[in-house]
Design a protein around this motif. Structure first.
Motif, short mmCIF file in Angstrom:
data_model
loop_
_atom_site.label_atom_id
_atom_site.label_comp_id
_atom_site.label_asym_id
_atom_site.label_seq_id
_atom_site.Cartn_x
_atom_site.Cartn_y
_atom_site.Cartn_z
N GLY A 154 0.79 -1.22 0.00
CA GLY A 154 0.00 0.00 0.00
C GLY A 154 0.82 1.27 0.00
O GLY A 154 0.33 2.34 0.38
N LEU A 155 2.08 1.19 -0.44
CA LEU A 155 2.98 2.35 -0.37
C LEU A 155 2.54 3.48 -1.28
O LEU A 155 2.70 4.66 -0.94
CB LEU A 155 4.40 1.91 -0.74
CG LEU A 155 5.08 0.92 0.22
CD1 LEU A 155 6.45 0.54 -0.31
CD2 LEU A 155 5.19 1.53 1.62
N PHE A 156 2.00 3.15 -2.44
CA PHE A 156 1.65 4.19 -3.40
C PHE A 156 0.46 5.02 -2.93
O PHE A 156 0.37 6.20 -3.24
CB PHE A 156 1.36 3.56 -4.77
CG PHE A 156 2.50 2.73 -5.30
CD1 PHE A 156 3.79 3.22 -5.28
CD2 PHE A 156 2.27 1.47 -5.81
CE1 PHE A 156 4.86 2.47 -5.77
CE2 PHE A 156 3.33 0.71 -6.30
CZ PHE A 156 4.62 1.21 -6.27
N LYS A 157 -0.43 4.40 -2.18
CA LYS A 157 -1.58 5.15 -1.64
C LYS A 157 -1.21 5.87 -0.35
O LYS A 157 -1.83 6.88 0.00
CB LYS A 157 -2.75 4.20 -1.40
CG LYS A 157 -3.36 3.66 -2.68
CD LYS A 157 -4.56 2.76 -2.41
CE LYS A 157 -5.15 2.24 -3.70
NZ LYS A 157 -6.31 1.32 -3.48
N GLN A 158 -0.22 5.34 0.35
CA GLN A 158 0.19 5.96 1.60
C GLN A 158 1.11 7.16 1.37
O GLN A 158 1.32 7.97 2.28
CB GLN A 158 0.91 4.94 2.48
CG GLN A 158 0.01 3.82 2.99
CD GLN A 158 0.79 2.71 3.67
OE1 GLN A 158 1.95 2.87 4.01
NE2 GLN A 158 0.14 1.58 3.85
N ARG A 201 9.15 13.47 -7.61
CA ARG A 201 9.90 12.95 -6.46
C ARG A 201 9.48 11.53 -6.14
O ARG A 201 10.32 10.67 -5.83
CB ARG A 201 9.68 13.84 -5.23
CG ARG A 201 10.32 15.21 -5.31
CD ARG A 201 10.39 15.86 -3.92
NE ARG A 201 9.09 15.90 -3.26
CZ ARG A 201 8.21 16.88 -3.40
NH1 ARG A 201 8.48 17.91 -4.20
NH2 ARG A 201 7.07 16.84 -2.75
N ALA A 202 8.18 11.26 -6.21
CA ALA A 202 7.67 9.92 -5.89
C ALA A 202 8.14 8.90 -6.92
O ALA A 202 8.46 7.76 -6.57
CB ALA A 202 6.15 9.95 -5.81
N GLN A 203 8.19 9.30 -8.20
CA GLN A 203 8.68 8.38 -9.23
C GLN A 203 10.13 7.98 -8.94
O GLN A 203 10.51 6.81 -9.08
CB GLN A 203 8.58 9.03 -10.61
CG GLN A 203 7.18 9.08 -11.17
CD GLN A 203 7.20 9.47 -12.62
OE1 GLN A 203 7.68 8.73 -13.47
NE2 GLN A 203 6.69 10.64 -12.93
N PHE A 206 10.27 5.56 -5.96
CA PHE A 206 9.79 4.20 -6.21
C PHE A 206 10.45 3.55 -7.43
O PHE A 206 10.01 2.48 -7.87
CB PHE A 206 8.27 4.21 -6.40
CG PHE A 206 7.51 4.59 -5.17
CD1 PHE A 206 7.71 3.93 -3.97
CD2 PHE A 206 6.57 5.62 -5.21
CE1 PHE A 206 7.00 4.27 -2.83
CE2 PHE A 206 5.87 5.98 -4.08
CZ PHE A 206 6.08 5.31 -2.88
N ALA A 207 11.46 4.18 -7.99
CA ALA A 207 12.10 3.66 -9.20
C ALA A 207 12.58 2.23 -9.03
O ALA A 207 12.40 1.38 -9.91
CB ALA A 207 13.26 4.57 -9.61
N TYR A 213 9.71 -4.87 -10.25
CA TYR A 213 8.46 -5.43 -10.79
C TYR A 213 8.61 -5.80 -12.26
O TYR A 213 8.22 -6.89 -12.69
CB TYR A 213 7.33 -4.43 -10.62
CG TYR A 213 6.01 -4.89 -11.19
CD1 TYR A 213 5.15 -5.70 -10.45
CD2 TYR A 213 5.63 -4.56 -12.48
CE1 TYR A 213 3.95 -6.14 -10.97
CE2 TYR A 213 4.43 -5.00 -13.02
CZ TYR A 213 3.60 -5.79 -12.25
OH TYR A 213 2.42 -6.23 -12.79
N LEU A 214 9.21 -4.91 -13.04
CA LEU A 214 9.32 -5.13 -14.47
C LEU A 214 10.31 -6.24 -14.82
O LEU A 214 10.19 -6.86 -15.88
CB LEU A 214 9.76 -3.83 -15.15
CG LEU A 214 8.73 -2.69 -15.11
CD1 LEU A 214 9.34 -1.41 -15.67
CD2 LEU A 214 7.47 -3.06 -15.87
#
Length: 216
Positions: A154-158, A201-203, A206-207, A213-214
């Motif tokens: 849930g990191l992306f929503k948090q 900044r978030a991108q 989470f890079a 994932y990819l």
């Protein structure tokens, strides 16, 4: 928005339960298409590139999209929101197809930060226009959208701006669905500069997760 997404998903899944070409399926699909047509977040790909022909191309692309939905509703994956599926098809497939059929030799005027270039329609299919017009297209790929959806921690929503509803997840979804920054700004009542700088900044933050994932 969540209520609308839930309603679309319910209709799509209900349509899948009815036999092909049955009256019940056609009735539910008609309701689904009507809802999608009225959706505020139905993407308008590459706005501003086909000044005199955009409406004609867009209407043809939507027609192809809605026919596909009615004929291939089994292809809808309930793990995704209906509008994500719809917008991906409209932007990546049917808009390009409509361009190619109506204006096979048409050349697009695409403006970069440094100069204005003319590119042919192959650029749409090969994604070159995305590089030339970052303000018109999302920076996240379909694979990264899937990563956003799964997000077990849930990191992306948090991770959010000063407002929890303006999370990285919410902003990334809208960018992928073709929203402009000023539209996102109006929705969350936050300055464009605040949203765009947070998004970048978030991108970066989470890079490594995206790469993991990819590559999996």
């Amino acid at each position: 928005m969540q209520e609308f997404d839930a309603r679309l998903k319910k209709l799509a899944l209900e349509a899948q339960q009815h036999p092909p070409k049955s009256r019940n399926r056609q009735k539910v699909l008609s309701q689904l298409v009507t809802e999608i047509q009225s959706a505020r977040n139905l993407v308008r790909p590459f706005r501003g590139t086909f000044r005199h022909h955009y409406r004609e191309i867009y209407e043809e692309a939507k027609h192809r999209l809605f026919c596909h939905i009615c004929e291939k509703i089994e292809q809808y994956d309930p793990k995704r929101e209906v509008m994500q599926w719809v917008n991906f098809l409209l932007r990546k497939r049917f808009f390009v197809e409509a361009c190619r059929e109506k204006f096979p030799q048409y050349r697009v005027k695409a403006k970069t930060q440094e100069e204005t270039k003319w590119v042919n329609l192959d650029a749409l299919e090969e994604g070159q226009l995305s590089l030339m017009m970052p303000q018109e297209t999302p920076s996240l790929s379909e694979e990264i959208l899937q990563c956003l959806e799964e997000d077990p921690e849930g990191l992306f929503k948090q991770t959010y701006t000063i407002k929890p509803e303006a999370s990285f997840y919410a902003i990334a979804q809208r960018r992928l669905n073709g929203y402009r920054w000023n539209e996102i700004s109006a929705e969350f009542d936050l300055p464009v500069s605040t949203l765009s700088s947070f998004y970048l900044r978030a991108q970066t933050k989470f890079a490594s997760k995206f790469q993991e994932y990819l590559s999996s």
